[in-house]
Design a protein around this motif. Structure first.
Motif, mmCIF file in Angstrom:
data_model
loop_
_atom_site.group_PDB
_atom_site.id
_atom_site.type_symbol
_atom_site.label_atom_id
_atom_site.label_comp_id
_atom_site.label_asym_id
_atom_site.label_seq_id
_atom_site.Cartn_x
_atom_site.Cartn_y
_atom_site.Cartn_z
ATOM 1 N N CYS A 41 -1.624 -84.599 16.703
ATOM 2 C CA CYS A 41 -1.651 -86.306 16.776
ATOM 3 C C CYS A 41 -0.446 -86.656 17.156
ATOM 4 N N ILE A 42 -0.824 -87.249 18.334
ATOM 5 C CA ILE A 42 0.628 -88.190 18.748
ATOM 6 C C ILE A 42 1.152 -89.485 18.708
ATOM 7 N N CYS A 43 1.984 -89.785 17.284
ATOM 8 C CA CYS A 43 2.439 -91.173 16.975
ATOM 9 C C CYS A 43 1.917 -92.178 17.486
ATOM 10 N N LYS A 65 5.621 -86.635 5.443
ATOM 11 C CA LYS A 65 6.366 -85.272 5.790
ATOM 12 C C LYS A 65 6.563 -85.279 4.836
ATOM 13 N N GLU A 66 7.563 -86.145 4.062
ATOM 14 C CA GLU A 66 8.448 -85.155 2.991
ATOM 15 C C GLU A 66 7.958 -84.899 1.844
ATOM 16 N N ALA A 67 6.375 -85.649 1.739
ATOM 17 C CA ALA A 67 5.349 -84.579 0.547
ATOM 18 C C ALA A 67 5.065 -83.555 1.137
ATOM 19 N N GLY A 68 5.301 -83.365 2.187
ATOM 20 C CA GLY A 68 4.737 -81.873 2.558
ATOM 21 C C GLY A 68 3.202 -81.913 3.074
ATOM 22 N N LEU A 69 2.286 -82.900 3.269
ATOM 23 C CA LEU A 69 1.451 -83.189 3.669
ATOM 24 C C LEU A 69 0.931 -82.547 5.459
ATOM 25 N N ASP A 73 6.120 -81.923 15.384
ATOM 26 C CA ASP A 73 7.148 -81.594 16.669
ATOM 27 C C ASP A 73 7.429 -82.291 17.338
ATOM 28 N N ILE A 74 8.581 -82.328 18.024
ATOM 29 C CA ILE A 74 9.023 -83.159 18.699
ATOM 30 C C ILE A 74 8.341 -82.364 20.238
ATOM 31 N N GLU A 75 7.936 -83.737 20.897
ATOM 32 C CA GLU A 75 8.104 -83.229 22.760
ATOM 33 C C GLU A 75 8.379 -84.251 23.450
ATOM 34 N N GLY A 76 9.278 -83.837 24.076
ATOM 35 C CA GLY A 76 9.678 -84.351 24.364
ATOM 36 C C GLY A 76 10.054 -86.063 24.220
ATOM 37 N N CYS A 80 4.440 -85.179 17.817
ATOM 38 C CA CYS A 80 3.152 -84.960 17.428
ATOM 39 C C CYS A 80 2.626 -84.182 16.446
ATOM 40 N N TYR A 81 2.121 -85.011 15.347
ATOM 41 C CA TYR A 81 1.950 -84.567 14.073
ATOM 42 C C TYR A 81 0.656 -84.042 13.710
ATOM 43 N N CYS A 82 0.346 -83.430 12.672
ATOM 44 C CA CYS A 82 -0.741 -83.184 12.095
ATOM 45 C C CYS A 82 -0.905 -82.819 10.575
#
Length: 110
Positions: A41-43, A65-69, A73-76, A80-82
């Motif tokens: 998913c993109i933000c 993200k800090e919790a690791g769940l 990845d930066i795309e331009g 993009c989160y997953c």
């Protein structure tokens, strides 16, 4: 809890607390639900689905993200989160172990 007292707890308890803290807001649960429905998913897509500003969604994504769940990845200009599969399975296993330890005491004390 002060950081100096964490050594008095098991590593599993510390990890469970880290995941529980990340799950402790309804916006983060909603974000995780969105990510679980997709493979990534993109933000911007997340912001469109929640009644929150871009900056607020970004703050919640940072906590997850800090919790690791989740991972991102930066795309331009977009990120993009997953779901982070390894951490997700670890959280699931640790919470399952904890919840499975409950046995009904069949009393009316509480």
């Amino acid at each position: 809890m002060g950081a100096t007292k964490t050594e008095e707890f098991t590593q599993a308890d510390i990890v469970i607390a880290k995941y529980a803290k990340a799950l402790a807001h309804p916006a983060r649960i909603a974000i995780l639900r969105i990510l679980l429905e997709r493979t990534s998913c993109i933000c911007g897509d997340i912001v469109e689905e929640l009644p929150l500003s871009q900056s607020t969604v970004s703050q919640h994504l940072k906590e997850l993200k800090e919790a690791g769940l989740i991972k991102g990845d930066i795309e331009g200009k977009k990120v993009c989160y997953c779901i982070d599969e390894r951490a997700w399975k670890e959280a699931q296993q640790l919470l399952q172990v904890m919840f499975s330890r409950f046995t009904s005491c069949n009393t009316t004390c509480c």
